[in-house]
Design an enzyme around this catalytic site. Structure first.
Site, PDB file in Angstrom:
ATOM      1  CG  HIS A 128      11.178  23.693  42.354  1.00 53.07           C
ATOM      2  ND1 HIS A 128       9.945  23.331  41.854  1.00 53.07           N
ATOM      3  CD2 HIS A 128      11.919  22.548  42.372  1.00 53.07           C
ATOM      4  CE1 HIS A 128       9.943  22.042  41.590  1.00 53.07           C
ATOM      5  NE2 HIS A 128      11.135  21.541  41.886  1.00 53.07           N
ATOM      6  CD  GLU A 129      15.313  21.625  43.627  1.00 54.78           C
ATOM      7  OE1 GLU A 129      15.125  20.664  44.402  1.00 54.78           O
ATOM      8  OE2 GLU A 129      15.108  21.554  42.409  1.00 54.78           O
ATOM      9  CG  HIS A 132      10.939  19.373  46.195  1.00 55.89           C
ATOM     10  ND1 HIS A 132       9.802  18.719  45.757  1.00 55.89           N
ATOM     11  CD2 HIS A 132      11.630  19.719  45.066  1.00 55.89           C
ATOM     12  CE1 HIS A 132       9.799  18.673  44.436  1.00 55.89           C
ATOM     13  NE2 HIS A 132      10.892  19.280  43.993  1.00 55.89           N
ATOM     14  CD  GLU A 191       9.789  18.047  40.664  1.00 48.35           C
ATOM     15  OE1 GLU A 191      10.212  19.177  40.357  1.00 48.35           O
ATOM     16  OE2 GLU A 191      10.330  17.327  41.511  1.00 48.35           O
TER      17      GLU A 191
END
Length: 267
Positions: A128-129, A132, A191
């Site tokens: 997920h990070e 970004h 997100e």
């Protein structure tokens, strides 16, 4: 049509044209005013500052475990995003968090490993990070903040120069409207996009994508239900995130079944 209205329409048109100049990995229009080099430099400076001001873990087991997971994830990051060796630091802090920065920087807090119960769940967070970074959300947020700041300043000057009554109250109302109507939904979009990119990354890396759902069940428990209403939050609620992940699980599971890697990262 008043001069104020004309200026606002012109500003809105200009903003629309700018937002059409780039596209995210999911096909969404983006505004990006900064170069990759600028973002990488800022990421490196921020990372160096964090390493100086926060406690870095010296636990070999934690570092090896997180490094193992990270290596599988970053192997599937496009070279156009970052074509170098990623730097990982495990911070010995209780917060349940992780982050990735442009220029190949990843930070993981030991508190997260109390909630992410296995390699698959931690891979979901790291994916997920990194998502970004792949989608250049940092660039987009900075660019939009710059544009919003310019727009707010222009609007304030127009209100003042035209001697509009209660201009301060109007500006305060516009500020709240921008936050609730633009910035918060925008953050939630980021997100959700990072969740989907991360889901694909972990699946391609051979991790079990179904564990991403279990991760958010654990996250919800860890929060103790103390979350603001979703429309006032920068993040979607755990229930919304779980629903989004589940709706994309079939494709992710297919990718995981095709993966040639089978990670075995042990704590």
């Amino acid at each position: 049509m008043t001069s104020v209205t004309k200026h606002i329409i012109l500003a809105a048109t200009f903003a629309f044209l700018l937002t059409a100049c780039a596209t995210s990995p999911t096909g969404r229009s983006q505004l990006k005013l900064y170069s990759k080099g600028q973002l990488a430099n800022m990421g490196a400076q921020a990372f160096d500052s964090m390493k100086s001001n926060q406690k870095v873990s010296k636990q070999a087991v934690d570092n090896q475990y997180v490094s193992c997971i990270t290596s599988y994830i970053t192997k599937h990051v496009p070279k156009s995003v970052y074509d170098g060796e990623w730097e990982l630091v495990v911070f010995d802090e209780p917060q349940i968090n992780a982050f990735a920065l442009p220029g190949g920087k990843i930070g993981v807090y030991t508190g997260l490993m109390e909630v992410a119960e296995n390699q698959h769940q931690l891979a979901a967070v790291i994916g997920h990070e990194v998502g970004h970074v792949i989608a250049e959300h940092g660039n987009e947020r900075m660019s939009n903040s710059t544009l919003i700041g310019m727009g707010m300043e222009v609007t304030n000057q127009l209100l003042q120069s035209n001697q509009i009554a209660n201009s301060n109250m109007i500006m305060a109302a516009i500020g709240m409207g921008v936050q609730v109507g633009v910035q918060l939904p925008f953050s939630r979009t980021h997100e959700t996009e990072a969740d989907l990119i991360g889901l694909e990354l972990m699946a391609r890396a051979g991790f079990d994508p179904k564990e991403s759902v279990n991760l958010w069940v654990n996250m919800d428990k860890a929060s103790g239900g103390k979350r603001p209403a979703e429309f006032m939050s920068t993040h979607p609620s755990p229930a919304t995130r779980i629903e989004t992940l589940q709706s994309n699980m079939a494709a992710a599971s297919h990718l995981a079944n095709q993966a040639t890697d089978r990670p075995n990262c042990q704590k």
